[in-house]
Design an enzyme around this catalytic site. Sequence first.
Site, PDB file in Angstrom:
ATOM      1  N   GLU A 134      34.718  34.416  26.616  1.00 36.95           N
ATOM      2  CA  GLU A 134      35.669  33.393  27.069  1.00 36.95           C
ATOM      3  C   GLU A 134      35.382  32.939  28.501  1.00 36.95           C
ATOM      4  O   GLU A 134      35.529  31.757  28.816  1.00 36.95           O
ATOM      5  CB  GLU A 134      37.107  33.894  26.922  1.00 36.95           C
ATOM      6  CG  GLU A 134      37.521  34.281  25.508  1.00 36.95           C
ATOM      7  CD  GLU A 134      37.320  33.231  24.424  1.00 36.95           C
ATOM      8  OE1 GLU A 134      37.096  32.044  24.737  1.00 36.95           O
ATOM      9  OE2 GLU A 134      37.364  33.604  23.237  1.00 36.95           O
ATOM     10  N   ILE A 135      34.960  33.845  29.362  1.00 35.95           N
ATOM     11  CA  ILE A 135      34.609  33.441  30.733  1.00 35.95           C
ATOM     12  C   ILE A 135      33.357  32.571  30.709  1.00 35.95           C
ATOM     13  O   ILE A 135      33.263  31.593  31.464  1.00 35.95           O
ATOM     14  CB  ILE A 135      34.493  34.669  31.654  1.00 35.95           C
ATOM     15  CG1 ILE A 135      35.893  35.276  31.859  1.00 35.95           C
ATOM     16  CG2 ILE A 135      33.858  34.287  32.996  1.00 35.95           C
ATOM     17  CD1 ILE A 135      35.916  36.617  32.566  1.00 35.95           C
TER      18      ILE A 135
END
Length: 170
Positions: A134-135
């Site tokens: 997700e980052i």
Amino acid sequence: MTICPIVRFPDQRLRQVAAPVTVFDAGLAALAQDILESMRAAPGIGMTGPHIGVGQRVVVLELPDAARPQIYVNPEILWMSDDMIRQEEGSVSMPGVTEDIERAAKVRVQYQDLDGVTHVEEAEGLRAACHQHEIDQLNGLFWLQRLSGLRRRRVMDRYEKLQRRQKELR
């Protein structure tokens, strides 16, 4: 709470770096709730603002072993282990296809909550892989970019075939 349309691959918004959140208010809480509801409807276990077309650094995770969904605002990885794991990954923006990705087995992540309070979390296994996935998305790095050219092409071929099949069924 609103179920929002999900930005689909190859939309260029998935390759843009999301902006840091600077205002911690009811609007941010509503955005996090919209991401959560949209993720559940997709379905998925992790999703970001960019997945619903909002270029802000907000992540929602709802992992099978968690008591409740978790919200990460402005997350960043502070440390990654040298030990690696392979996890099957995919994206709500590219439904129906997955591939194994190698990532750090453990991470330390700094983030803010919905009130702007800073926290640090250590994670391993699936949670560590989700943080990295997700980052990456917040940084404009779509999960396919973690694959070799050959593996990426195979995933793209499977996805395109799936898309053609779905169009035929309509």
